[in-house]
Design a protein around this motif. Structure first.
Motif, mmCIF file in Angstrom:
data_model
loop_
_atom_site.group_PDB
_atom_site.id
_atom_site.type_symbol
_atom_site.label_atom_id
_atom_site.label_comp_id
_atom_site.label_asym_id
_atom_site.label_seq_id
_atom_site.Cartn_x
_atom_site.Cartn_y
_atom_site.Cartn_z
ATOM 1 N N ASN A 18 0.884 -1.143 0.051
ATOM 2 C CA ASN A 18 -0.112 -0.056 0.323
ATOM 3 C C ASN A 18 1.162 0.926 -0.105
ATOM 4 O OD1 ASN A 18 -2.581 -1.527 0.149
ATOM 5 N ND2 ASN A 18 -2.290 -1.716 2.562
ATOM 6 N N THR A 19 2.124 1.387 -0.242
ATOM 7 C CA THR A 19 3.332 2.451 0.193
ATOM 8 C C THR A 19 2.809 3.725 -1.338
ATOM 9 O OG1 THR A 19 4.540 1.047 1.880
ATOM 10 C CG2 THR A 19 5.640 2.850 0.672
ATOM 11 N N CYS A 22 -0.274 5.081 -0.687
ATOM 12 C CA CYS A 22 0.017 5.942 0.693
ATOM 13 C C CYS A 22 0.586 7.153 0.537
ATOM 14 C CB CYS A 22 0.464 5.537 1.838
ATOM 15 S SG CYS A 22 -0.862 4.135 2.622
ATOM 16 N N SER A 47 10.353 3.194 2.342
ATOM 17 C CA SER A 47 8.824 4.346 3.049
ATOM 18 C C SER A 47 9.442 5.491 1.879
ATOM 19 C CB SER A 47 8.036 4.241 3.712
ATOM 20 O OG SER A 47 8.031 2.616 3.845
ATOM 21 N N VAL A 160 1.959 9.527 8.441
ATOM 22 C CA VAL A 160 1.948 8.182 7.560
ATOM 23 C C VAL A 160 3.394 7.025 8.649
ATOM 24 C CG1 VAL A 160 2.788 6.950 5.660
ATOM 25 C CG2 VAL A 160 1.723 9.223 5.680
ATOM 26 N N ALA A 167 4.150 1.125 4.020
ATOM 27 C CA ALA A 167 2.551 2.814 5.335
ATOM 28 C C ALA A 167 1.681 1.925 4.882
ATOM 29 C CB ALA A 167 3.155 3.487 4.123
ATOM 30 N N ASP A 168 0.553 2.330 5.427
ATOM 31 C CA ASP A 168 -0.833 1.333 4.689
ATOM 32 C C ASP A 168 -1.813 2.846 5.425
ATOM 33 O OD1 ASP A 168 -0.659 0.819 7.960
ATOM 34 O OD2 ASP A 168 -0.593 -1.155 7.245
ATOM 35 N N THR A 169 -1.536 3.992 6.411
ATOM 36 C CA THR A 169 -2.221 4.223 7.178
ATOM 37 C C THR A 169 -1.709 5.959 7.365
ATOM 38 O OG1 THR A 169 -2.139 2.546 8.926
ATOM 39 C CG2 THR A 169 -3.586 4.737 9.069
ATOM 40 N N VAL A 170 -2.818 6.661 6.801
ATOM 41 C CA VAL A 170 -2.140 8.347 6.653
ATOM 42 C C VAL A 170 -3.301 9.343 7.638
ATOM 43 C CG1 VAL A 170 -1.832 9.982 4.136
ATOM 44 C CG2 VAL A 170 -1.548 7.591 4.098
ATOM 45 N N ALA A 191 -5.786 7.557 4.985
ATOM 46 C CA ALA A 191 -6.174 6.036 4.293
ATOM 47 C C ALA A 191 -5.860 4.850 5.577
ATOM 48 C CB ALA A 191 -5.348 6.043 3.488
#
Length: 196
Positions: A18-19, A22, A47, A160, A167-170, A191
């Motif tokens: 997912n990087t 993101c 990342s 992030v 990375a998978d959360t923003v 995200a």
């Protein structure tokens, strides 16, 4: 009452695949909101490289937060020094930081095997389990950046994090220093993975 519609993205699974998305979502939301800083966690540089490419050609500053020296082994910094130097020469800030939501506490409850858990570890675990591991990482990196004077606590940032690698959360965060943790506000989740 005013209301602004914003897009939120959900990944089926957490992880490094997912990087790139993101990075794109982080830049998109920063530009929508006029946010000038993206903070991203990066252990070994993967990342950091993707986010550095994503902010090129924008007026967005990138701060990369890495593990502190000694996190994986005494005296070892996991982030490649030559890559950190390259990023710094391109205007990216690379900072090392102790995990503020565990740090010394982990030494007592884990390595010293004294048992129990601390209040700061409880906060970290609540963020991990109720929302996403990446949210805990993003919050922690924001605290580290504020404590090191890299960001003002008055301006929103995009932060992030991820689950283990990538990375998978923003999210959009109004920062605080660690000493004022409860002044920090997660204002938007841009995200995140649905399945954790």
């Amino acid at each position: 009452m005013s209301y602004t519609a914003k897009t939120t993205y959900y990944f089926d699974e957490p992880g490094p695949s997912n990087t790139k998305d993101c990075a794109s979502f982080a830049v998109e939301r920063a530009e929508e909101l006029g946010i000038k800083t993206i903070i991203v966690a990066s252990t070994k540089g993967g990342s950091a490289e993707i986010f550095s490419d994503a902010v090129k050609g924008t007026d967005i500053s990138l701060i990369v937060v890495t593990h502190v020296v000694g996190f994986s082994a005494p005296g070892v910094w996991e982030f490649p020094k030559n890559f950190a130097d390259k990023l710094e020469s391109e205007g990216v800030r690379v900072i090392k930081g102790t995990h503020v939501l565990s740090g010394l506490e982990r030494a007592i409850s884990g390595r010293a095997k004294l048992g129990g858990s601390s209040r700061s570890e409880a906060i970290a675990e609540a963020l991990r389990r109720t929302v996403a591991v990446g949210l805990k990482v993003a919050v922690e990196c924001t605290l580290i950046a504020a404590d090191q004077g890299e960001i003002p606590v008055t301006d929103e940032v995009i932060a992030v994090g991820g689950t283990a690698t990538g990375a998978d959360t923003v999210c959009v965060i109004r920062p605080s220093h660690t000493s004022g943790y409860f002044d920090l506000q997660v204002r938007e989740i841009v995200a995140m993975p649905r399945n954790r």
